[in-house]
Structure formats: structure tokens, C-alpha cells
Motif scaffolding. Structure first.
Motif, short mmCIF file in Angstrom:
data_model
loop_
_atom_site.label_atom_id
_atom_site.label_comp_id
_atom_site.label_asym_id
_atom_site.label_seq_id
_atom_site.Cartn_x
_atom_site.Cartn_y
_atom_site.Cartn_z
N THR A 79 0.98 -1.00 -0.01
CA THR A 79 0.06 0.02 0.03
C THR A 79 0.86 1.30 -0.17
O THR A 79 2.21 1.16 0.52
CB THR A 79 -0.90 0.17 1.21
OG1 THR A 79 -0.27 0.02 2.44
CG2 THR A 79 -1.99 -1.19 1.24
N VAL A 80 0.37 2.22 -0.72
CA VAL A 80 1.14 3.49 -0.90
C VAL A 80 0.79 4.78 -0.47
O VAL A 80 -0.78 4.93 -0.88
CB VAL A 80 1.91 3.58 -2.38
CG1 VAL A 80 2.47 4.72 -2.71
CG2 VAL A 80 2.51 2.40 -2.72
N ARG A 81 1.24 5.59 0.13
CA ARG A 81 0.72 6.88 0.33
C ARG A 81 1.47 7.89 -0.17
O ARG A 81 2.79 7.76 0.20
CB ARG A 81 0.51 7.18 1.90
CG ARG A 81 -0.59 8.14 2.23
CD ARG A 81 -0.48 8.22 3.81
NE ARG A 81 -1.65 7.20 4.36
CZ ARG A 81 -1.75 6.71 5.31
NH1 ARG A 81 -1.15 7.53 6.46
NH2 ARG A 81 -2.73 5.93 5.91
N ARG A 156 1.14 -4.00 9.06
CA ARG A 156 2.00 -3.58 7.67
C ARG A 156 3.39 -3.11 8.28
O ARG A 156 3.62 -2.40 9.19
CB ARG A 156 1.36 -2.64 7.18
CG ARG A 156 -0.22 -2.62 6.71
CD ARG A 156 -0.86 -1.61 5.94
NE ARG A 156 -2.34 -1.64 5.91
CZ ARG A 156 -3.09 -1.05 5.44
NH1 ARG A 156 -2.53 0.08 4.51
NH2 ARG A 156 -4.38 -1.33 5.54
N ALA A 157 4.23 -3.65 7.40
CA ALA A 157 5.42 -3.02 7.52
C ALA A 157 5.64 -1.57 6.90
O ALA A 157 5.23 -1.43 5.75
CB ALA A 157 6.74 -3.99 6.93
N ARG A 158 6.15 -0.61 7.40
CA ARG A 158 6.22 0.56 6.87
C ARG A 158 7.66 1.16 6.37
O ARG A 158 8.82 0.63 6.97
CB ARG A 158 6.00 1.68 7.77
CG ARG A 158 4.63 1.93 8.06
CD ARG A 158 4.37 2.65 9.43
NE ARG A 158 3.09 2.73 9.77
CZ ARG A 158 2.08 3.64 9.39
NH1 ARG A 158 2.34 4.75 8.41
NH2 ARG A 158 0.70 3.39 9.83
N LYS A 159 7.55 1.83 5.23
CA LYS A 159 9.00 2.26 4.69
C LYS A 159 8.86 3.47 3.92
O LYS A 159 7.85 3.66 3.18
CB LYS A 159 9.32 1.18 3.63
CG LYS A 159 10.50 1.62 3.01
CD LYS A 159 11.71 0.37 2.98
CE LYS A 159 13.08 0.93 2.45
NZ LYS A 159 13.84 1.63 3.31
N HIS A 160 9.61 4.48 4.35
CA HIS A 160 9.84 5.72 3.54
C HIS A 160 10.56 5.51 2.49
O HIS A 160 11.90 5.17 2.52
CB HIS A 160 10.13 6.79 4.53
CG HIS A 160 9.22 7.17 5.65
ND1 HIS A 160 8.25 8.05 5.23
CD2 HIS A 160 8.71 6.86 6.91
CE1 HIS A 160 7.41 8.11 6.53
NE2 HIS A 160 7.95 7.36 7.23
#
Ligand SMILES: *[C@@H]1O[C@H](CO)[C@@H](O)[C@H](O)[C@H]1NC(C)=O
Ligand SMILES: *[C@@H]1O[C@H](CO)[C@@H](O)[C@H](O)[C@H]1NC(C)=O
Length: 432
Positions: A79-81, A156-160
Motif C-alpha cells: 500500500t502506498v501513500r 503492515r511493515a512501513r517504509k519511507h
């Protein structure tokens, strides 16, 4: 004419017959002078030189090779923001498409940032054609509208991500065109036109610290805005130095001088792709004094058409984007996301002409004008034209990173893929 012996040149046969009396001599010289002026006026730049594009045999090439595999089933979802303005979001989304492919994940339609200063509630669907996006990329990545219900609350794993990568698609934006082309057609019906991305906006001037030509109170207002905006790190900026280094957007007046010197006639249609111009008509009128046919979307669209875009800054930006890509000539007054992606897209569509002002070089000329050491006319024209001979979007390979740079700096100094997708997506005819 060549005169190898260094002797004084022979007088022109006509001039040899000049009468001797000072009065008639003067009259003749004046006549000759007038004729010269007329000749220089007639020596106008041809339409071809002003408007034509040439892709020198290069064309878009996005057919995958036989080794390129269609993505298989995958139980990983991404998923993308995306944040930033429209063009920053768009490049971010393209990057994420590439990342999803690399990690074999199914991409969920990205969520657009609604909290930034754009204050826009538009969703992906409002700006892009979602069905087309999914379909166009089906051979590259699997894309779904929503995360499956069973995974909605899964951790969810988050990544910037910071983006300097490339994606293998480019076509999707074509769809945007479908519904909003009306304005382009209205412009087209008037003949050739320039789309000018006039980045003479408050945030831009405050951010770059460019106060040239502004009043003290305006300069002060911008300085305060800069000091109060915490994510702009540079606070103490010398406006004079910024300008002479070519870091300032051209002022509306400077754009006027620039385009006239390039040979565009006063009657040229110029579409203003921009937000609110700082100082409004106070500065814009200077550009209009050079080009009377300066139009904005407010002048092209009906009230009802514009009503739909109220409070949807991203959609207005999308409209400007489309017109900028479709224009005969695109001129960005400053470098930035919009300037880059539009230039890249135009290269992709057949190296449509993009004239990138050499701001540093132009400022030197503008300063000469201001000091009275140069005047607007044929001399300035030839200097400006020569300066921009190779800045008109002709095919060339993307610039690599700066020599000697390493690691992230190496990637950072490379020209953006979105600015020039040659060689990956543009090939010479006969190859690929
Ligand atoms: C993705 O799939 C390909 C082929 O199925 C495989 O070679 C590659 O290692 C996978 N990549 C990841 C990050 O799992
Ligand atoms: C800004 O830079 C110019 C040129 O280097 C210099 O002449 C001027 O004094 C500087 N202004 C300030 C306020 O430091």
C-alpha cells in the motif's frame, strides 16, 4: 567577405557613388540606415525556427523483451501513500510501480496526500483513470483497487522511500487527456501556442529567497514566510547571489524579454500554466506588455467548467500538465518537478520542443540591459538565440551522475529518468 591581405575592405559599389555635399550625404546615410533597419525587421525568425520540433529519428520504445516476465500470483501487498504536489506524487507512484515489481508484490491503488498545503480531497480516481492504470500495467505489476477485506487490519511493515529510480511504464497519463481536452482544443483553434510554466508564485519566491524587483515590504513578507516554514531548511539567503547563480525563477518581465528575444512575435498565444502569480497583475502586466495574447485557464474555461475544480488543486495542476504537454512549445521559468516531468513526457511523445531558459546566462544579459549597456533589439536577440540553441529539447542521452560522486550522491546527481527517458524508453529508429 574574406580579405586575406588585411587591406581595408573595398567600399560597396553603391556607397562609392555617394554625393559629396554634407547635407545630401547625411540624407543618404539616413536612408541607408533606414533600409538596414527595415531589413533587420524583415529578417524575422521563420515559423519553422519558432515552432517546429524534430526528433531526429528517435521514437518511443516500450515493448518488453522476451525475457520480461508477466507477474505471477502474489500474496504480498504493497500500500502506498504519496505526498507532495501532483507531479511529485506522480513520480512517486511511478517509482512504487517499479518497486512493487521488484519485490513481487501486488500494488494497492495509492492514496493521495490530503493534508499538505494543497488541501485537496481528490482521490486517485479523480485524477487518473484507475481502470486504465490497472490494465496498462497488467504485464508489469498486479494492481488492485483495495486491500482484500481479510487483510484490512493486518499489521503492515512501513517504509519511507526517496525516489531516484525508474519505472517501465509511461503511457498511463494518456488517459487523463480524454475528458479535459476541451481547453487544449480551444487554444489550438487559435493557432500555435506556448505553454509557459510561470513559477512566479509566493511559495516559490519565499523558498528560493528571490526578491529581485520586489518592494521592501514584499521582500519582507517572503522572508517572514520562509522563516515560519519549518521544513524549508535554508533561512538566510542572499537574493542577489541566488539570482546571479541562476537559482531564481524568471520574473514575468524577464520572461517577456526572453521570449521576444527568441523571436516570438507580440501576437503569440501564451497559455499561463501557473498558480497565483505573486503580486498579481502588478507583475503579470509587464509580461502582457510584450505578449498581448496571454491567456489563463480562467479566460479559456467557462465558470461552470472551473467550478468543478474548486478546492481541487491537484486537478487544476493536472489540467495545466495536460496543456503543457500538448502545447507546441513548453517554457518553464524555473526548474522543478513540473518542469522536469513535462519535459520528459514531451521527449517521449516525439521530442516536442521544450525551451529551458539558461537563467544564469540570461541574468547577465538582463543586468546589462538594466545598466543601459545593452538594449533590446537584434544584438540581444542574437545573443539569446545563440545561448539557447541547444536548450530546446532535442534528443540526447540522459546525463549521468557527476564524475567522482559516490553512493547516494551518485544517484542524486544523475539526471532524473522522468526528465529524459532516453535510452530506456526512447530509441533510434531501426533499433529495438
Ligand atoms: C520475485 O520473483 C522472481 C521470479 O519469480 C524471483 O527471481 C525474485 O527473486 C523474486 N524477488 C523477491 C524480492 O522475492
Ligand atoms: C549579497 O551578495 C552581494 C554579492 O555578493 C553583496 O554585494 C551584498 O552585499 C550581499 N548582501 C547582503 C545583505 O549580505
Amino acid at each position: 567577405m574574406a580579405n586575406p591581405r588585411g587591406a581595408p575592405p573595398l567600399p560597396h559599389p553603391r556607397l562609392r557613388r555617394l554625393p559629396r555635399s554634407p547635407v545630401s550625404r547625411c540624407a543618404c546615410l539616413l536612408l541607408a540606415f533606414t533600409a538596414l533597419l527595415l531589413l533587420s525587421a524583415l529578417h524575422q525568425v521563420s515559423n519553422e525556427q519558432l515552432w517546429a520540433s524534430n526528433s531526429y529519428g528517435y521514437h518511443a520504445c516500450i515493448m518488453p523483451t522476451s525475457r520480461y516476465k508477466v507477474p505471477g500470483e502474489s500474496d504480498r501487498y504493497m500500500t502506498v501513500r504519496s505526498n507532495g504536489g501532483l507531479n511529485q506524487m506522480r513520480t512517486g507512484i511511478c517509482d512504487m510501480v517499479a518497486v512493487a515489481r521488484l519485490v513481487n508484490a501486488t500494488l494497492v491503488i495509492p492514496q493521495l496526500d490530503k493534508r499538505s498545503f494543497w488541501q485537496d480531497t481528490s482521490t486517485f480516481k479523480d485524477i487518473f483513470d484507475e481502470a486504465y492504470f490497472i490494465k496498462a500495467l497488467e504485464r508489469d505489476v498486479r494492481i488492485v483497487s483495495d486491500l482484500p477485506a481479510s487483510l484490512q487490519s493486518a499489521p503492515r511493515a512501513r517504509k519511507h522511500f526517496t525516489s531516484w529510480s525508474g519505472a517501465s511504464y509511461y503511457e498511463e497519463l494518456k488517459e487523463l487527456w480524454k475528458n479535459q481536452k476541451k481547453l487544449v482544443e480551444r487554444l489550438r483553434s487559435r493557432g500555435n501556442f506556448i505553454a509557459l510554466h510561470l513559477r512566479y508564485e509566493k511559495d516559490m519566491l519565499a523558498f528560493t529567497g528571490c526578491a529581485y524587483g520586489l518592494s521592501d515590504s514584499e521582500a519582507n513578507e517572503l522572508r517572514i514566510l520562509r522563516e515560519r516554514t519549518s521544513h524549508w531548511r535554508l533561512k538566510d539567503i542572499n537574493s542577489t547571489e541566488q539570482r546571479s547563480e541562476g537559482n531564481c525563477p524568471l520574473t514575468p518581465n524577464e520572461v517577456g524579454i526572453f521570449l521576444r528575444s527568441m523571436g516570438y512575435p507580440e501576437s503569440t498565444w501564451i497559455y499561463l500554466a501557473a498558480g497565483e502569480i505573486y503580486g498579481g497583475d502588478k507583475y503579470l502586466s509587464k509580461l502582457r506588455s510584450y505578449f498581448t495574447n496571454l491567456v489563463s485557464k480562467e479566460m479559456l474555461a467557462t465558470k461552470e467548467e472551473l467550478e468543478k475544480f474548486k478546492n481541487h488543486a491537484s486537478q487544476v495542476a493536472a489540467l495545466d500538465y495536460i496543456i503543457a504537454v500538448e502545447s507546441d512549445v513548453f517554457v518553464p521559468s524555473h526548474s522543478g518537478n513540473m518542469a522536469k516531468v513535462v519535459e520528459g513526457h514531451r521527449r517521449f511523445l516525439g521530442h516536442r520542443r521544450t525551451i529551458t531558459p539558461d537563467r544564469r546566462g540570461l541574468v547577465e544579459l538582463f543586468d546589462l540591459l538594466e545598466r543601459g549597456d545593452l538594449i533590446e533589439g537584434p544584438k540581444l536577440s542574437s545573443l539569446v538565440t545563440e545561448m539557447h540553441k541547444y536548450r530546446q529539447g532535442a534528443p540526447r542521452k540522459r546525463y549521468g551522475s557527476l564524475p567522482g560522486s559516490k553512493g547516494r550522491a551518485r544517484l542524486r546527481t544523475e539526471e532524473s529518468f522522468y526528465e529524459n527517458p532516453l535510452p530506456e524508453c526512447i530509441c533510434l529508429t531501426g533499433k529495438h
